[in-house]
Scaffold this motif. Structure first.
Motif, PDB file in Angstrom:
ATOM      1  N   TYR A   1       0.837  -1.195   0.000  1.00 17.16           N
ATOM      2  CA  TYR A   1       0.000   0.000   0.000  1.00 17.16           C
ATOM      3  C   TYR A   1       0.878   1.254   0.000  1.00 17.16           C
ATOM      4  O   TYR A   1       1.971   1.263   0.571  1.00 17.16           O
ATOM      5  CB  TYR A   1      -0.907   0.020   1.231  1.00 17.16           C
ATOM      6  CG  TYR A   1      -1.788  -1.200   1.365  1.00 17.16           C
ATOM      7  CD1 TYR A   1      -3.054  -1.246   0.797  1.00 17.16           C
ATOM      8  CD2 TYR A   1      -1.329  -2.335   2.056  1.00 17.16           C
ATOM      9  CE1 TYR A   1      -3.852  -2.377   0.912  1.00 17.16           C
ATOM     10  CE2 TYR A   1      -2.123  -3.465   2.173  1.00 17.16           C
ATOM     11  CZ  TYR A   1      -3.376  -3.474   1.598  1.00 17.16           C
ATOM     12  OH  TYR A   1      -4.171  -4.591   1.709  1.00 17.16           O
TER      13      TYR A   1
ATOM     14  N   THR B   1       2.874   5.885  11.803  1.00 15.88           N
ATOM     15  CA  THR B   1       3.194   4.959  10.712  1.00 15.88           C
ATOM     16  C   THR B   1       3.190   3.515  11.203  1.00 15.88           C
ATOM     17  O   THR B   1       2.774   2.605  10.475  1.00 15.88           O
ATOM     18  CB  THR B   1       4.542   5.327  10.080  1.00 15.88           C
ATOM     19  OG1 THR B   1       4.374   6.550   9.338  1.00 15.88           O
ATOM     20  CG2 THR B   1       5.033   4.248   9.123  1.00 15.88           C
TER      21      THR B   1
ATOM     22  N   GLU C   1       5.060  10.912  14.697  1.00 15.64           N
ATOM     23  CA  GLU C   1       4.909  10.521  13.293  1.00 15.64           C
ATOM     24  C   GLU C   1       5.330   9.068  13.084  1.00 15.64           C
ATOM     25  O   GLU C   1       4.698   8.328  12.322  1.00 15.64           O
ATOM     26  CB  GLU C   1       5.733  11.453  12.402  1.00 15.64           C
ATOM     27  CG  GLU C   1       5.379  11.319  10.932  1.00 15.64           C
ATOM     28  CD  GLU C   1       6.003  12.399  10.070  1.00 15.64           C
ATOM     29  OE1 GLU C   1       5.787  12.359   8.848  1.00 15.64           O
ATOM     30  OE2 GLU C   1       6.716  13.272  10.615  1.00 15.64           O
TER      31      GLU C   1
ATOM     32  N   HIS D   1       1.945   4.743   1.333  1.00 18.04           N
ATOM     33  CA  HIS D   1       1.802   5.474   2.593  1.00 18.04           C
ATOM     34  C   HIS D   1       0.936   6.711   2.373  1.00 18.04           C
ATOM     35  O   HIS D   1       1.106   7.417   1.373  1.00 18.04           O
ATOM     36  CB  HIS D   1       3.179   5.877   3.121  1.00 18.04           C
ATOM     37  CG  HIS D   1       3.166   6.365   4.528  1.00 18.04           C
ATOM     38  ND1 HIS D   1       2.728   7.616   4.876  1.00 18.04           N
ATOM     39  CD2 HIS D   1       3.543   5.752   5.693  1.00 18.04           C
ATOM     40  CE1 HIS D   1       2.837   7.773   6.183  1.00 18.04           C
ATOM     41  NE2 HIS D   1       3.331   6.662   6.707  1.00 18.04           N
ATOM     42  N   PRO D   2      -0.001   6.991   3.281  1.00 15.25           N
ATOM     43  CA  PRO D   2      -0.888   8.147   3.073  1.00 15.25           C
ATOM     44  C   PRO D   2      -0.167   9.488   2.974  1.00 15.25           C
ATOM     45  O   PRO D   2      -0.711  10.441   2.420  1.00 15.25           O
ATOM     46  CB  PRO D   2      -1.824   8.107   4.291  1.00 15.25           C
ATOM     47  CG  PRO D   2      -1.165   7.200   5.273  1.00 15.25           C
ATOM     48  CD  PRO D   2      -0.367   6.221   4.487  1.00 15.25           C
ATOM     49  N   SER D   3       1.056   9.560   3.479  1.00 13.55           N
ATOM     50  CA  SER D   3       1.827  10.815   3.409  1.00 13.55           C
ATOM     51  C   SER D   3       3.015  10.695   2.469  1.00 13.55           C
ATOM     52  O   SER D   3       3.982  11.452   2.586  1.00 13.55           O
ATOM     53  CB  SER D   3       2.309  11.209   4.811  1.00 13.55           C
ATOM     54  OG  SER D   3       1.240  11.437   5.690  1.00 13.55           O
ATOM     55  N   GLN D   4       2.944   9.784   1.510  1.00 11.55           N
ATOM     56  CA  GLN D   4       4.121   9.537   0.679  1.00 11.55           C
ATOM     57  C   GLN D   4       4.528  10.762  -0.142  1.00 11.55           C
ATOM     58  O   GLN D   4       5.729  11.002  -0.347  1.00 11.55           O
ATOM     59  CB  GLN D   4       3.874   8.344  -0.245  1.00 11.55           C
ATOM     60  CG  GLN D   4       2.729   8.491  -1.220  1.00 11.55           C
ATOM     61  CD  GLN D   4       2.495   7.201  -2.021  1.00 11.55           C
ATOM     62  OE1 GLN D   4       3.170   6.191  -1.808  1.00 11.55           O
ATOM     63  NE2 GLN D   4       1.545   7.241  -2.938  1.00 11.55           N
ATOM     64  N   ASP D   5       3.562  11.555  -0.598  1.00 14.03           N
ATOM     65  CA  ASP D   5       3.925  12.752  -1.358  1.00 14.03           C
ATOM     66  C   ASP D   5       4.667  13.753  -0.480  1.00 14.03           C
ATOM     67  O   ASP D   5       5.673  14.348  -0.909  1.00 14.03           O
ATOM     68  CB  ASP D   5       2.669  13.405  -1.948  1.00 14.03           C
ATOM     69  CG  ASP D   5       2.057  12.569  -3.066  1.00 14.03           C
ATOM     70  OD1 ASP D   5       2.773  11.717  -3.629  1.00 14.03           O
ATOM     71  OD2 ASP D   5       0.860  12.761  -3.365  1.00 14.03           O
TER      72      ASP D   5
ATOM     73  N   TRP E   1      -0.324   2.572  11.096  1.00 20.07           N
ATOM     74  CA  TRP E   1      -0.736   2.335   9.709  1.00 20.07           C
ATOM     75  C   TRP E   1      -0.238   0.979   9.224  1.00 20.07           C
ATOM     76  O   TRP E   1      -0.986   0.217   8.599  1.00 20.07           O
ATOM     77  CB  TRP E   1      -0.194   3.443   8.818  1.00 20.07           C
ATOM     78  CG  TRP E   1      -0.413   3.219   7.357  1.00 20.07           C
ATOM     79  CD1 TRP E   1      -1.576   3.398   6.666  1.00 20.07           C
ATOM     80  CD2 TRP E   1       0.550   2.765   6.405  1.00 20.07           C
ATOM     81  NE1 TRP E   1      -1.400   3.081   5.344  1.00 20.07           N
ATOM     82  CE2 TRP E   1      -0.099   2.686   5.145  1.00 20.07           C
ATOM     83  CE3 TRP E   1       1.899   2.422   6.489  1.00 20.07           C
ATOM     84  CZ2 TRP E   1       0.571   2.283   3.990  1.00 20.07           C
ATOM     85  CZ3 TRP E   1       2.561   2.019   5.338  1.00 20.07           C
ATOM     86  CH2 TRP E   1       1.885   1.948   4.106  1.00 20.07           C
TER      87      TRP E   1
ATOM     88  N   THR F   1      -2.366  -1.675  10.636  1.00 22.30           N
ATOM     89  CA  THR F   1      -3.706  -1.706  10.067  1.00 22.30           C
ATOM     90  C   THR F   1      -3.717  -2.343   8.685  1.00 22.30           C
ATOM     91  O   THR F   1      -4.607  -3.126   8.333  1.00 22.30           O
ATOM     92  CB  THR F   1      -4.277  -0.271   9.972  1.00 22.30           C
ATOM     93  OG1 THR F   1      -4.306   0.299  11.295  1.00 22.30           O
ATOM     94  CG2 THR F   1      -5.677  -0.290   9.389  1.00 22.30           C
ATOM     95  N   THR F   2      -2.701  -2.023   7.887  1.00 23.78           N
ATOM     96  CA  THR F   2      -2.659  -2.538   6.516  1.00 23.78           C
ATOM     97  C   THR F   2      -2.127  -3.961   6.446  1.00 23.78           C
ATOM     98  O   THR F   2      -2.350  -4.659   5.448  1.00 23.78           O
ATOM     99  CB  THR F   2      -1.756  -1.646   5.626  1.00 23.78           C
ATOM    100  OG1 THR F   2      -0.410  -1.683   6.141  1.00 23.78           O
ATOM    101  CG2 THR F   2      -2.266  -0.224   5.586  1.00 23.78           C
TER     102      THR F   2
END
Length: 225
Positions: A142, A216, A212, A144-148, A219, A222-223
């Protein structure tokens, strides 16, 4: 932490603080038998004023913690979060060992070398664990929701840090560590890290990193990676 110099003691304490959120933000396996108050006391004693009183509190908290069932058994196949927590516990105990008085059969040089090794082991903790978390994120199926935001952070890093070619969390830890190293020589010797504005700023930087990292870890849990 005689004979360890004060600056090294504080660097080790701040390294532990960067792992504090990952240790305390989650419920632990009940079979570990850890007392949350005792664990939190270790973190707080580490950043308190460097004197015999705080050293004694730390040693007592270590003695209490060491009686937990966790230390009489092995954790089979720990997940990412548990591995980070177990490695943090090992370093909390190492800080206590560095506080201990030298053994009677130890020379002063041997005691110095042992304390230096323990401090370096502690400081390497967030470096190694941040790199490990980066690898887990990279290996995840998946995004990462903050990858950008992570890519932007890495792209904007100054050359000394960027040249190491590290991932996001390892780079962030290194940047915070460098900031701590630069500021530590300016702090009053008698105060704890929470007793001065500059010390509290270092704690806040470590807390931001730790929060932070803990997010992670949540996360990843969860994934399932």
């Amino acid at each position: 932490m005689p004979p360890t110099p004060l600056r090294q003691r504080r660097a080790a304490a701040l390294a532990l603080w960067r792992l504090r959120a990952s240790m305390l933000a989650f419920e632990w396996d009940a079979e570990w038998g850890l007392d949350r108050t005792a664990v939190d006391e270790l973190f707080r004693s580490a950043v308190s004023a460097p004197d015999e009183q705080s050293d004694g509190r730390y040693r007592r908290a270590v003695a209490e913690l060491s009686r937990a069932p966790l230390f009489d058994s092995e954790v089979d196949d720990p997940d990412v979060r548990e591995l980070v927590q177990l490695e943090t516990l090992v370093r909390l105990l190492a800080f206590g060992e560095a506080l201990a008085e030298p053994a009677e059969d130890q020379s002063e040089d041997q005691a110095d070398d042992q304390a230096d090794d323990q401090v370096e082991f502690i400081v390497e903790g967030p470096r190694d664990l941040a790199h490990y978390v980066d690898q887990c994120v990279e290996a995840s199926f998946y995004g990462h929701p903050s990858q950008d935001a992570h890519r932007q952070y890495l792209a904007a890093l100054p050359a000394p840090v960027r040249s190491h070619g590290l991932g996001y969390f390892a780079s962030r830890n290194l940047a915070v560590e460098h900031g701590c190293v630069e500021t530590l020589p300016t702090l009053p010797a008698a105060d704890g890290l929470l007793d001065t504005p500059a010390g509290r700023d270092l704690i806040a930087r470590c807390e931001d990193f730790g929060a932070e990292l803990a997010a992670t870890l949540k996360w990843l849990g969860t994934t399932g990676h």
